[in-house]
Scaffold this active site. Structure first.
Site: not given
Length: 347
Positions: A269, A319, A322, A328
């Site tokens: 990542e 997203e 999250k 995030e």
């Protein structure tokens, strides 16, 4: 027109044969993580189509999703498939591990090009950490999954590892001082030994963004975004112009000290948010992703030069489910409506 003699032509053709496969491998080094913590994301088939239309040849997926795996059949997208942390304890049982491999690997391979199984993500053994109780299960689950992969005749095709992160590395500056100490050392040394003995890589999540916002006085934005004009840090013979290389080499130093001098690292990542926190903007994130792609394709880090760095961008989509900091929710390189946030060239 000059006449090329036959020996020269043969030599030229041999060079081309040697060069072109390496060029293809380098071009395929960059993947994208397919996080699915959103209630507004495209269908699995649309996601696969978006990967293909953008030339993204590698995907990381955080848990087996039968619909997503089905959509990947015949796509030629290479997959890193996670064993979620919630399954670690269960998979210390050999029968459970064999069933997991049957259900999620053998039922799809080779139509789905699974290439790495990541057994757990960012398990932190240090006291007080939410994942600390899981640390005792990681190596056993890795070993059981590896045995199941081996008994299926796939250990040369599918690697087995775990995904760790920079929080476990002590003394990360200068990079050569990187080490796994204390509880992290007790946790990581047997894992490194297992990876060394089975010829598997270690997966490491590397985020210059979090290092930058955690210590903005010492870490410049330019150093974190690959835009520094010259050498920022000198570490013996090694010179660092960007923080990504320094963090990667700190991980390599820690792995070497833990007994794995030849264990490769896959960057499982790396990303930068477009909103929701300090230095989080579309401009900064686009700069980071573009420069990261170009950098990892071009070659290695100062400590491990000359080889493209297999790297997975985090993440495909914003997203909205999250948890944690607001940033995030904003790591996507695409919006959920499939529109790109940045102009990125994966090939």
């Amino acid at each position: 027109m000059a006449v090329l003699h036959k020996p020269f032509l043969v030599s030229l053709l041999m060079l081309l044969v040697l060069f072109l496969p390496n060029f293809h491998v380098t071009e395929a080094q960059v993947g994208v993580c397919n996080g699915q913590l959103g209630n507004n994301l495209p269908s699995n088939q649309d996601v696969v189509n978006l990967y293909k239309s953008n030339g993204i040849r590698r995907m990381r997926m955080y848990a087996p999703n039968p619909q997503a795996l089905q959509a990947l059949r015949g796509s030629n997208i290479e997959l890193v498939l996670d064993v979620p942390n919630s399954d670690l304890q269960r998979l210390t049982n050999a029968d459970a591990a064999h069933k997991w491999v049957q259900d999620n690997v053998r039922n799809y391979y080779p139509d789905v090009k699974i290439r790495i199984i990541a057994v757990g993500n960012e398990v932190n053994p240090n006291s007080g950490q939410p994942t600390a109780p899981l640390a005792q299960y990681v190596l056993s689950a890795m070993s059981k999954i590896y045995d199941a992969i081996a008994s299926a005749g796939l250990k040369d095709q599918i690697k087995v590892s775990t995904a760790t992160y920079s929080a476990l590395i002590s003394n990360s500056f200068p990079p050569s001082h990187g080490s796994f100490d204390g509880a992290s050392g007790s946790f990581m040394r047997p894992i490194i030994n297992f990876l060394k003995n089975t010829n598997n890589p270690l997966l490491v999540n590397i985020y210059p963004y979090f290092s930058r916002i955690g210590n903005p006085q010492a870490i410049s934005l330019q150093y974190a975004l690959f835009t520094a004009s010259g050498v920022v840090a000198q570490d013996g013979q090694f010179q660092y112009r960007n923080l990504f290389d320094a963090m990667l080499d700190a991980a390599y130093a820690a792995v070497e000290k833990a007994g794995g001098p030849n264990v490769e690292i896959v960057v499982s990542e790396s990303g930068w948010p477009s909103a929701g926190g300090p230095d989080a903007s579309t401009n900064n994130a686009g700069t980071y992703y573009r420069n990261l792609i170009n950098h990892v394709k071009a070659g290695g880090s100062p400590r491990r030069p000359g080889k493209a760095i297999e790297t997975y961008l985090f993440a495909m989509f914003d997203e909205n489910q999250k948890t944690g900091a607001e940033s995030e929710k904003h790591f996507g390189i695409f919006s959920p409506n499939k529109q790109p946030k940045y102009q990125l060239n994966f090939n």
